[in-house]
Design a protein around this motif. Structure first.
Motif, PDB file in Angstrom:
ATOM      1  N   ARG A  32       0.940  -1.256   0.201  1.00  0.00           N
ATOM      2  CA  ARG A  32       0.155  -0.031   0.143  1.00  0.00           C
ATOM      3  C   ARG A  32       0.796   1.331  -0.021  1.00  0.00           C
ATOM      4  O   ARG A  32       2.149   1.366   0.474  1.00  0.00           O
ATOM      5  CB  ARG A  32      -0.870  -0.115   1.155  1.00  0.00           C
TER       6      ARG A  32
ATOM      7  N   MET B   8      -3.719   3.649  -1.303  1.00  0.00           N
ATOM      8  CA  MET B   8      -3.708   2.737  -2.529  1.00  0.00           C
ATOM      9  C   MET B   8      -3.203   1.471  -2.156  1.00  0.00           C
ATOM     10  O   MET B   8      -2.109   1.516  -1.907  1.00  0.00           O
ATOM     11  CB  MET B   8      -3.340   3.390  -3.654  1.00  0.00           C
ATOM     12  N   TYR B   9      -3.868   0.167  -2.543  1.00  0.00           N
ATOM     13  CA  TYR B   9      -3.510  -0.931  -2.185  1.00  0.00           C
ATOM     14  C   TYR B   9      -3.190  -1.626  -3.711  1.00  0.00           C
ATOM     15  O   TYR B   9      -4.139  -1.784  -4.716  1.00  0.00           O
ATOM     16  CB  TYR B   9      -4.484  -1.592  -1.360  1.00  0.00           C
ATOM     17  N   TYR B  10      -1.971  -2.146  -3.651  1.00  0.00           N
ATOM     18  CA  TYR B  10      -1.420  -2.980  -4.888  1.00  0.00           C
ATOM     19  C   TYR B  10      -1.398  -4.430  -4.749  1.00  0.00           C
ATOM     20  O   TYR B  10      -0.820  -4.469  -3.549  1.00  0.00           O
ATOM     21  CB  TYR B  10      -0.238  -2.220  -5.323  1.00  0.00           C
TER      22      TYR B  10
ATOM     23  N   TRP C 208       2.818  -6.187 -11.064  1.00  0.00           N
ATOM     24  CA  TRP C 208       2.063  -5.328 -10.293  1.00  0.00           C
ATOM     25  C   TRP C 208       0.790  -4.992 -11.018  1.00  0.00           C
ATOM     26  O   TRP C 208       0.714  -5.087 -12.271  1.00  0.00           O
ATOM     27  CB  TRP C 208       2.789  -3.983 -10.099  1.00  0.00           C
TER      28      TRP C 208
ATOM     29  N   ARG D  44       5.758   3.164  -0.635  1.00  0.00           N
ATOM     30  CA  ARG D  44       5.062   2.087  -0.659  1.00  0.00           C
ATOM     31  C   ARG D  44       5.524   0.879   0.395  1.00  0.00           C
ATOM     32  O   ARG D  44       6.752   1.112   0.472  1.00  0.00           O
ATOM     33  CB  ARG D  44       5.148   1.519  -2.191  1.00  0.00           C
TER      34      ARG D  44
ATOM     35  N   GLY E 297      -3.932  -0.954  -8.737  1.00  0.00           N
ATOM     36  CA  GLY E 297      -4.534  -0.550  -7.493  1.00  0.00           C
ATOM     37  C   GLY E 297      -5.648  -0.568  -7.330  1.00  0.00           C
ATOM     38  O   GLY E 297      -6.556  -0.065  -8.239  1.00  0.00           O
TER      39      GLY E 297
END
Length: 123
Positions: free
Chosen positions: A38, A91-93, A113, A45, A116
């Motif tokens: 995140r 923001m969650y990735y 990746w 990050r 997000g």
């Protein structure tokens, strides 16, 4: 094709729950590890939780232990988030890697990746 696609983000009040999902692609099918990271505005990050395909070994950031649970399916990974706090807003990735040669929660060790999904927790 985007390597990973996240879903399930949203806005909740403190104490609420959300479940994030991440679908992999042909790029991530042989991944040895998958995880959630995140990034909040103005911050770096950070690793939240990761899971390894062999043995289901899991790793969590201290800040989410006991509240978040990571799990996996076939080329998918989930993050159940309970007892959410405003500090969880970010923001969650989703990420994946085949070699997984870095420390489990180090973002530098992940090749693939997603784009997000936003999680916002209000007080």
């Amino acid at each position: 094709q985007v390597p990973l696609v996240e879903s399930g983000g949203g806005s909740v009040q403190a104490g609420g729950s959300l479940r994030l999902s991440c679908a992999g692609s042909r790029y991530t099918y042989s991944s040895k590890c998958m995880g959630w990271f995140r990034q909040a505005p103005g911050k770096e990050r950070e690793g939240v939780a990761t899971i390894y395909s062999s043995g289901d070994n899991t790793y969590y950031a201290d800040s989410v232990k006991g509240r978040f649970t990571i799990s996996q399916g076939k080329n998918t990974v989930y993050l159940q988030m309970n007892s959410l706090k405003p500090d969880d807003t970010a923001m969650y990735y989703c990420a994946a890697d085949r070699a997984c040669s870095y420390a489990p929660l180090n973002p530098a060790g992940y090749t693939y990746w997603g784009q997000g999904t936003q999680v916002t927790v209000s007080s």
